[in-house]
Motif scaffolding. Structure first.
Motif, PDB file in Angstrom:
ATOM      1  N   UNK A  79     -44.330 -10.943   7.306  1.00 60.38           N
ATOM      2  CA  UNK A  79     -44.617 -10.171   6.123  1.00 60.38           C
ATOM      3  C   UNK A  79     -43.398 -10.031   5.239  1.00 60.38           C
ATOM      4  N   UNK A  80     -43.359  -9.340   4.011  1.00 55.65           N
ATOM      5  CA  UNK A  80     -42.292  -9.146   3.144  1.00 55.65           C
ATOM      6  C   UNK A  80     -42.326  -7.590   2.817  1.00 55.65           C
ATOM      7  N   UNK A  81     -40.957  -7.300   2.840  1.00 52.97           N
ATOM      8  CA  UNK A  81     -40.470  -5.722   2.533  1.00 52.97           C
ATOM      9  C   UNK A  81     -40.244  -5.778   1.010  1.00 52.97           C
ATOM     10  N   UNK A  82     -40.950  -5.288   0.159  1.00 47.19           N
ATOM     11  CA  UNK A  82     -40.384  -5.377  -1.314  1.00 47.19           C
ATOM     12  C   UNK A  82     -40.162  -3.912  -1.697  1.00 47.19           C
ATOM     13  N   UNK A  83     -38.684  -3.747  -2.103  1.00 45.24           N
ATOM     14  CA  UNK A  83     -38.219  -2.441  -2.477  1.00 45.24           C
ATOM     15  C   UNK A  83     -37.758  -2.558  -4.034  1.00 45.24           C
ATOM     16  N   UNK A  84     -38.254  -1.695  -4.860  1.00 47.14           N
ATOM     17  CA  UNK A  84     -38.054  -1.533  -6.321  1.00 47.14           C
ATOM     18  C   UNK A  84     -36.405  -1.225  -6.243  1.00 47.14           C
ATOM     19  N   UNK A  85     -35.921  -1.501  -7.316  1.00 46.07           N
ATOM     20  CA  UNK A  85     -34.435  -1.299  -7.574  1.00 46.07           C
ATOM     21  C   UNK A  85     -34.510  -0.776  -9.053  1.00 46.07           C
ATOM     22  N   UNK A  86     -33.702   0.446  -9.296  1.00 49.55           N
ATOM     23  CA  UNK A  86     -33.369   0.978 -10.455  1.00 49.55           C
ATOM     24  C   UNK A  86     -32.708   0.165 -11.311  1.00 49.55           C
ATOM     25  N   UNK A  87     -31.905  -0.639 -10.937  1.00 49.59           N
ATOM     26  CA  UNK A  87     -30.864  -1.399 -11.715  1.00 49.59           C
ATOM     27  C   UNK A  87     -31.162  -2.903 -11.823  1.00 49.59           C
ATOM     28  N   UNK A  88     -32.239  -3.303 -11.261  1.00 45.58           N
ATOM     29  CA  UNK A  88     -32.578  -4.941 -11.414  1.00 45.58           C
ATOM     30  C   UNK A  88     -33.772  -5.321 -10.678  1.00 45.58           C
ATOM     31  N   UNK A  89     -33.860  -6.524 -10.531  1.00 41.54           N
ATOM     32  CA  UNK A  89     -35.346  -7.066  -9.798  1.00 41.54           C
ATOM     33  C   UNK A  89     -35.403  -6.278  -8.584  1.00 41.54           C
ATOM     34  N   UNK A  90     -36.675  -6.305  -8.119  1.00 42.54           N
ATOM     35  CA  UNK A  90     -36.899  -5.930  -6.917  1.00 42.54           C
ATOM     36  C   UNK A  90     -36.524  -6.803  -5.651  1.00 42.54           C
ATOM     37  N   UNK A  91     -36.136  -6.031  -4.743  1.00 43.65           N
ATOM     38  CA  UNK A  91     -35.588  -6.697  -3.455  1.00 43.65           C
ATOM     39  C   UNK A  91     -36.885  -7.265  -2.585  1.00 43.65           C
ATOM     40  N   UNK A  92     -36.774  -8.292  -2.071  1.00 45.04           N
ATOM     41  CA  UNK A  92     -37.779  -9.101  -1.359  1.00 45.04           C
ATOM     42  C   UNK A  92     -37.005  -9.459   0.135  1.00 45.04           C
ATOM     43  N   UNK A  93     -37.364  -8.580   1.287  1.00 49.73           N
ATOM     44  CA  UNK A  93     -36.768  -9.078   2.375  1.00 49.73           C
ATOM     45  C   UNK A  93     -37.783  -9.449   3.302  1.00 49.73           C
ATOM     46  N   UNK A  94     -37.726 -10.762   3.861  1.00 49.54           N
ATOM     47  CA  UNK A  94     -38.641 -11.313   4.650  1.00 49.54           C
ATOM     48  C   UNK A  94     -38.793 -10.740   5.958  1.00 49.54           C
ATOM     49  N   UNK A  95     -39.604 -10.370   6.652  1.00 53.83           N
ATOM     50  CA  UNK A  95     -40.033  -9.884   7.922  1.00 53.83           C
ATOM     51  C   UNK A  95     -40.690 -10.697   8.813  1.00 53.83           C
ATOM     52  N   UNK A  96     -40.278 -10.821  10.153  1.00 56.83           N
ATOM     53  CA  UNK A  96     -41.087 -11.517  11.018  1.00 56.83           C
ATOM     54  C   UNK A  96     -40.770 -10.864  12.381  1.00 56.83           C
ATOM     55  N   UNK A  97     -41.962 -10.582  13.186  1.00 60.98           N
ATOM     56  CA  UNK A  97     -41.861 -10.212  14.418  1.00 60.98           C
ATOM     57  C   UNK A  97     -42.603 -11.019  15.399  1.00 60.98           C
ATOM     58  N   UNK A  98     -42.136 -11.285  16.636  1.00 65.01           N
ATOM     59  CA  UNK A  98     -42.675 -11.972  17.810  1.00 65.01           C
ATOM     60  C   UNK A  98     -43.826 -10.990  18.447  1.00 65.01           C
ATOM     61  N   UNK A  99     -45.077 -11.410  18.463  1.00 62.67           N
ATOM     62  CA  UNK A  99     -46.093 -10.497  19.008  1.00 62.67           C
ATOM     63  C   UNK A  99     -46.173 -11.156  20.479  1.00 62.67           C
TER      64      UNK A  99
END
Length: 123
Positions: A79-99
């Motif tokens: 998945x991807x965690x998208x986090x808005x930033x008040x001073x720039x572009x949203x931050x996209x952090x990839x997420x991977x979990x071994x099931x």
């Protein structure tokens, strides 16, 4: 996605998640955030969006849960965690979990404090 506002615990009023999404009117009134659920995990694509007012000085803890399903067991849940930033572009952090293997179908992987706990400060 679970948001715990102002120290809320499971099933408290400040526990915002798919079964207690709250309302946009709550955020407009400054009373808390709300959750929007998009898509379906059954279809393989889903997104939970937590929205909260910036003018509150209230800590918010974030927890992610991924249910082990027939289509995810023994693989990698991405998945991807998208986090808005008040001073720039949203931050996209990839997420991977071994099931875990398919004997764990129905269980949950729980990742707490992702992203880092949020402290909302008034400007």
């Amino acid at each position: 996605l679970h948001a715990y506002e102002a120290g809320a615990g499971d099933d408290d009023a400040g526990h915002v998640w798919a079964d207690n999404p709250a309302l946009p009117e709550d955020a407009i009134a400054g009373a808390g955030g709300f959750l929007t659920v998009l898509g379906s995990t059954a279809d393989g694509y889903a997104a939970d969006v937590y929205t909260f007012p910036l003018d509150r000085d209230v800590p918010v803890e974030i927890s992610l849960e991924a249910q082990i399903m027939e289509n995810t067991c023994g693989g990698v849940i991405r998945g991807t965690i998208l986090r808005n930033s008040p001073i720039g572009e949203p931050e996209a952090v990839p997420l991977a979990m071994a099931a875990p293997g398919c004997d764990a179908v129905g269980d949950y992987l729980v990742l707490k404090n992702l992203p880092q706990n949020l402290k909302i400060a008034q400007n």
